[in-house]
Design an enzyme around this catalytic site. Structure first.
Site, PDB file in Angstrom:
ATOM      1  N   GLU A 147       6.254   6.775   3.122  1.00  0.00           N
ATOM      2  CA  GLU A 147       7.127   6.769   1.965  1.00  0.00           C
ATOM      3  C   GLU A 147       8.051   6.481   1.747  1.00  0.00           C
ATOM      4  O   GLU A 147       8.115   6.173   0.452  1.00  0.00           O
ATOM      5  CB  GLU A 147       7.194   8.403   1.778  1.00  0.00           C
ATOM      6  CG  GLU A 147       5.886   9.753   2.482  1.00  0.00           C
ATOM      7  CD  GLU A 147       4.904   9.328   0.697  1.00  0.00           C
ATOM      8  OE1 GLU A 147       4.950   8.450  -0.198  1.00  0.00           O
ATOM      9  OE2 GLU A 147       3.208   9.691   1.384  1.00  0.00           O
ATOM     10  N   GLY A 174       2.591  15.397  -6.299  1.00  0.00           N
ATOM     11  CA  GLY A 174       2.240  14.205  -7.611  1.00  0.00           C
ATOM     12  C   GLY A 174       0.039  13.905  -7.815  1.00  0.00           C
ATOM     13  O   GLY A 174       0.372  12.954  -8.260  1.00  0.00           O
ATOM     14  N   GLU A 214       0.784   4.791  -5.422  1.00  0.00           N
ATOM     15  CA  GLU A 214      -0.529   5.191  -4.726  1.00  0.00           C
ATOM     16  C   GLU A 214      -0.895   4.204  -4.507  1.00  0.00           C
ATOM     17  O   GLU A 214      -1.417   3.589  -3.663  1.00  0.00           O
ATOM     18  CB  GLU A 214      -0.960   6.420  -5.523  1.00  0.00           C
ATOM     19  CG  GLU A 214      -0.371   7.874  -6.018  1.00  0.00           C
ATOM     20  CD  GLU A 214      -0.069   8.186  -5.027  1.00  0.00           C
ATOM     21  OE1 GLU A 214      -0.242   7.974  -3.746  1.00  0.00           O
ATOM     22  OE2 GLU A 214       1.286   8.783  -4.707  1.00  0.00           O
ATOM     23  N   ASN A 230      -5.645   8.372  -1.181  1.00  0.00           N
ATOM     24  CA  ASN A 230      -6.921   8.247  -0.397  1.00  0.00           C
ATOM     25  C   ASN A 230      -7.624   6.990  -0.811  1.00  0.00           C
ATOM     26  O   ASN A 230      -7.483   6.486  -2.086  1.00  0.00           O
ATOM     27  CB  ASN A 230      -7.926   9.067  -1.356  1.00  0.00           C
ATOM     28  CG  ASN A 230      -7.779  10.699  -1.218  1.00  0.00           C
ATOM     29  OD1 ASN A 230      -6.476  11.518  -0.474  1.00  0.00           O
ATOM     30  ND2 ASN A 230      -7.093  11.403  -2.803  1.00  0.00           N
ATOM     31  N   HIS A 263       0.466   2.164  -1.519  1.00  0.00           N
ATOM     32  CA  HIS A 263       0.056   3.021  -0.661  1.00  0.00           C
ATOM     33  C   HIS A 263      -1.450   2.975   0.298  1.00  0.00           C
ATOM     34  O   HIS A 263      -1.239   2.162   1.655  1.00  0.00           O
ATOM     35  CB  HIS A 263      -0.669   4.091  -0.318  1.00  0.00           C
ATOM     36  CG  HIS A 263       1.083   5.402  -0.408  1.00  0.00           C
ATOM     37  ND1 HIS A 263       1.926   5.579   0.477  1.00  0.00           N
ATOM     38  CD2 HIS A 263       1.334   6.338  -0.612  1.00  0.00           C
ATOM     39  CE1 HIS A 263       2.641   5.809   0.947  1.00  0.00           C
ATOM     40  NE2 HIS A 263       2.793   6.480  -0.832  1.00  0.00           N
TER      41      HIS A 263
END
Length: 854
Positions: free
Chosen positions: A326, A267, A304, A271, A307
């Site tokens: 996760e 998905g 994201e 980074n 993260h």
């Protein structure tokens, strides 16, 4: 179950018990790219240091790299890679290693490492893709600071992006080529490295952090798609502010970039400072994206971004700890999404997804704990167990510790482990130390596979209610014996006469095989509401009278429990023969409620796949016939109410608000029931909605019911949809899916024909939209002649040489053969054996097929 005459070559198994800290660390990395699709040269300069007192060599991983030169401390070295490793014996404790390699992005169909997509160059390095860019110790516990220089054709690749902040840029060759330099000050594992070069345009914005720093934001995509990025940008800014308020986490770079690409195995990817997204989860406007798409974009953007702290600043020691980042981040994005709309509807959706996919994993041959103890190919462990069950485990900690206790635990986790690569145990220990709670038994959730089952009995004598709760977990591969887990179960009692709750909700902590709860001052036999808000990821086994389920569906003050009561009543009804009057009446009563979003979810019948999951043997045809009969009964019994729900919500102005989305959802659920009546009036209404829709939610809903029908407008609608949206890959994905998901008898033939369509390709999104969609079509995949299984295996074999990761995911349904009758089971086993007999099978598909047959 393997053919006795065939012994496949077993790839190497990686085991958690074999973990050893890295022999060498790499404090700094300098990368210099000369970018071109047909031949990219990568010069890597690594400063390496020996980690501890040992004489072991430096081993660098490399895959499909052409080594042009190697120097150690400036001296040429003739060492050559052996297999996928470059091994260097170094005399001192520090060294500077420089390699120059060639790679071919345009030939990289695996979409791991550096690859070409839509005229751009981009990277994907999680889990083990960095080794396809340069030689490196490709493991998550080697953290380095990176400086990156990129040079490329200025016309073909006018935008050059990497992690961190840009520090310099310029032109060469009279402006024909240009270059850019980026540095990332935060140490990170190589799986978080990212680079993008392309002809992209940005949607720009800015965000001011809680300490007053201004961050430049940009979402990069093709110029024509920039207007479709506004929703994603709004979600990014909202998630940045949310993380500051709820977790005290502030962004830590000067820029935050997102790039949308068409070819992506997953998905999105978190980074550091440069998130690379599947365009499906960035691009959204009313014409091309459904309400569910809008919600998914916001959730994935938030996921994201979150993260940055739960995955980047603190990362995994090894890939067995994948749920560390996760599971925690999924829980955080679920919290975020609940705050943006209806918490109840979000919870229902989360649990529905968990049951549809993760419960199947737990009950199948590939069952594994959220922290597995071995793997052959780590890509196979990006599973619903690691992600979704992992999130439920975090949610249980939140429930056990309370909001303040959980926040104290995360604060301590961030303070204690910032800049480190750690384990699931480190996270649990931070929760333990911050709260003072002993979580020794809770740790079993990380070690045991399987879905616990909680048996329930309710006794009432005099004015005392006694609830007996027993927990068991069925055996799973490699784990025949299960110990009791520590799980929180929310429950409440209701008075049958008044409908009122008796006292407060209780949180019962189950730690033993049997737990007894005694509740005094209950004058009459109560109705028991269990696992409220789905407080634990368990299967509740309660022989509850249908009347009690009807009561709870009308009176329970916990929305999820009210939904659950109706779903359990539906399951009981659909799993048996006989009248469905209680269910039909309960659906009608629910339809008369005043919350369209909740009603729409509550009145949906369980899917055929979920009904099958409750049975010892999946009776494919009988389940379909029974569900269709009950749908027809509910549709005809409440025909006027369905029409009222449909017409009463048809004139709502389009808006992306929770209220407007709830009304659209109920309207389209009502349309589905109206189509179940078989009346021509419903078909005419569906086609009119399809033609006149001013948004994709309504258009695709109408197309879906038409595609599943014999309506004369079906063919015209499918053709019109394609003609209108051809060229828009994300929308054409929907067109493929609605056909593959149809229950019509010609679905397999139509699906096979679509694999020959000019727009079909091995793009992962396109494969998932057609082959993946057919794989979850229980009725047609599991046709008794086995043709569906052969088609699925054909597609796996076709994709495997090109993209093994995607191929392995497509074959998952074949692994469920034990749940079906012997005829179907034998046909599925035959296809799995066929896969294993294939020469040069990838280790991705090998692992899934061999485990499925073991």
């Amino acid at each position: 179950m393997l053919d006795a005459q065939f012994t496949p070559q077993v790839p190497h198994t990686v085991r958690l018990s074999d973990y050893r800290p890295p022999d060498w660390l790499v404090p700094t990395v300098a990368l210099d790219f000369d970018l071109a699709p047909g031949c990219t040269r990568v010069r890597a300069t690594l400063t390496v240091t020996r980690n501890g007192a040992h004489d072991r060599p430096l081993v660098l991983d490399g895959q499909e790299l052409r080594l042009l030169s190697l120097t150690v401390d400036g001296v040429a070295d003739a060492t050559q890679p052996v297999g996928e490793h470059l091994t260097l014996r170094l005399a001192g404790d520090t060294a500077v290693i420089e390699t120059l390699v060639e790679i071919v992005p345009s030939a990289n169909t695996r979409l791991m490492g550096l690859y070409a997509s839509g005229g751009n160059l981009c990277t994907q390095c999680e889990a083990e893709g960095f080794r396809r860019i340069t030689f490196f110790p490709d493991r998550p516990d080697v953290l380095s600071t990176y400086s990156v220089r990129m040079k490329a054709d200025a016309r073909a690749y006018p935008v050059l992006l990497a992690n961190g902040n840009m520090v310099a840029r310029g032109d060469d060759d009279g402006g024909d080529t240009h270059w850019a330099e980026w540095t990332d000050p935060w140490p990170k594992p190589c799986y978080l490295f990212a680079l993008v070069a392309g002809d992209l345009q940005p949607l720009r914005d800015r965000f001011t952090t809680m300490s007053g720093r201004e961050v430049q934001l940009a979402i990069w995509t093709a110029a024509a798609d920039v207007p479709r990025c506004a929703h994603a940008m709004a979600a990014l800014k909202t998630s940045m502010a949310w993380d500051e308020v709820h977790y005290g986490r502030e962004y830590d770079l000067d820029v935050f970039n997102i790039v949308a690409v068409a070819d992506f195995n997953f998905g999105a990817m978190e980074n550091k400072g440069l998130n690379v997204f599947n365009s499906k989860y960035i691009l959204a406007d009313p014409e091309t994206a459904t309400d569910a798409d809008f919600d998914a974009v916001a959730a994935v953007v938030a996921h994201e971004y979150f993260h940055n702290w739960t995955g980047n600043r603190i990362t995994c020691r090894d890939w067995f700890q994948l749920s560390l980042k996760e599971g925690l981040t999924v829980f955080r994005d679920q919290q975020f999404s609940g705050d943006q709309g209806s918490r109840a509807v979000r919870r229902i959706d989360d649990v529905r997804s968990l049951r549809a996919v993760q419960f199947q994993e737990d009950a199948g041959p590939t069952a594994h704990p959220i922290r597995p103890d071995h793997y052959i190919e780590i890509g196979n462990f990006y599973t619903a167990t690691v992600y979704n069950k992992g999130a439920e485990v975090i949610r249980m900690l939140y429930t056990l510790l309370g909001e303040a206790g959980f926040r104290a635990g995360t604060d301590l986790y961030f303070e204690r482990h910032d800049g480190q690569a750690v384990t699931c145990e480190d996270f649990v220990r931070a929760m333990e130390d911050a709260s003072g709670r002993d979580l020794t038994q809770f740790r079993r959730w990380y070690e045991q596979a399987g879905t616990p089952r909680v048996g329930v009995t309710l006794a009432h004598e005099g004015s005392t209610a006694t609830i007996t709760l027993t927990q068991t977990t069925p055996p799973t591969p490699g784990q025949p014996i299960k110990l009791p887990v520590h799980l929180p179960l929310r429950l409440a009692l209701f008075d049958r006469a008044s409908g009122a709750r008796i006292g407060d909700e209780r949180l019962v902590e189950l730690t033993e095989a049997t737990t007894t709860v005694v509740i005094p001052d209950v004058p009459t036999r109560p109705v028991l509401s269990l696992n409220r808000d789905f407080s634990a990821p368990v299967i509740v086994e309660h022989a509850c009278p249908a009347a009690d389920r009807v009561f709870l569906s009308a009176h329970d003050d916990d929305p999820f429990a009210r939904y659950e009561a109706l779903q359990q009543l539906a399951l009981d009804t659909l799993s048996a023969e006989g009248p469905c009057d209680d269910l039909v009446a309960a659906l009608g009563a629910t339809l008369g409620g005043d919350d369209p979003a909740f009603i729409a979810e509550a009145v949906l019948l369980p899917t055929e796949a979920f009904i099958g999951d409750q049975a010892a043997v999946v009776a494919v045809d009988a389940i379909h016939a029974r569900r269709e009969a009950v749908r027809h009964a509910a549709a005809t019994a409440h025909r006027d109410a369905w029409w009222a729900a449909y017409r009463g919500n048809a004139d709502a102005a389009y808006a992306q608000t929770p209220e407007a989305k709830g009304r659209r959802r109920l309207k389209n659920v009502a349309l589905g029931y109206l189509m179940a009546t078989g009346e021509r009036e419903a078909e005419v209404a569906a086609y009119a909605q399809f033609e006149n829709a001013n948004n994709m939610t309504d258009r695709i809903a109408a197309l879906s019911v038409l595609a599943n029908s014999d309506a004369p407008e079906r063919t015209a609608a499918l053709a019109a949809f394609y003609d209108r949206f051809k060229g828009d890959a994300s929308v054409i994905d929907k067109w493929f899916s609605v056909q593959a998901m149809s229950s019509r008898a010609d679905t397999l033939a139509a699906t096979i024909a679509l694999t020959r369509h000019p727009d079909f390709s091995h793009n992962p999104n396109r494969l998932r939209s057609l082959v993946g969609a057919f794989g979850v079509n229980q009725l047609r995949l599991h046709a008794a002649d086995g043709a569906g299984y052969a088609f699925l295996a054909d597609q796996v074999l076709s994709v495997d040489p090109v993209n093994p990761s995607t191929a392995a995911r497509l074959m998952t349904p074949l692994g469920r053969w034990r749940r079906f009758d012997e005829g179907r089971a034998a046909l599925m086993r035959a296809q799995l054996q066929r896969l294993l007999k294939t020469p040069r099978l990838s280790k991705d598909v090998f692992e899934m097929a061999s485990k499925s047959l073991a």
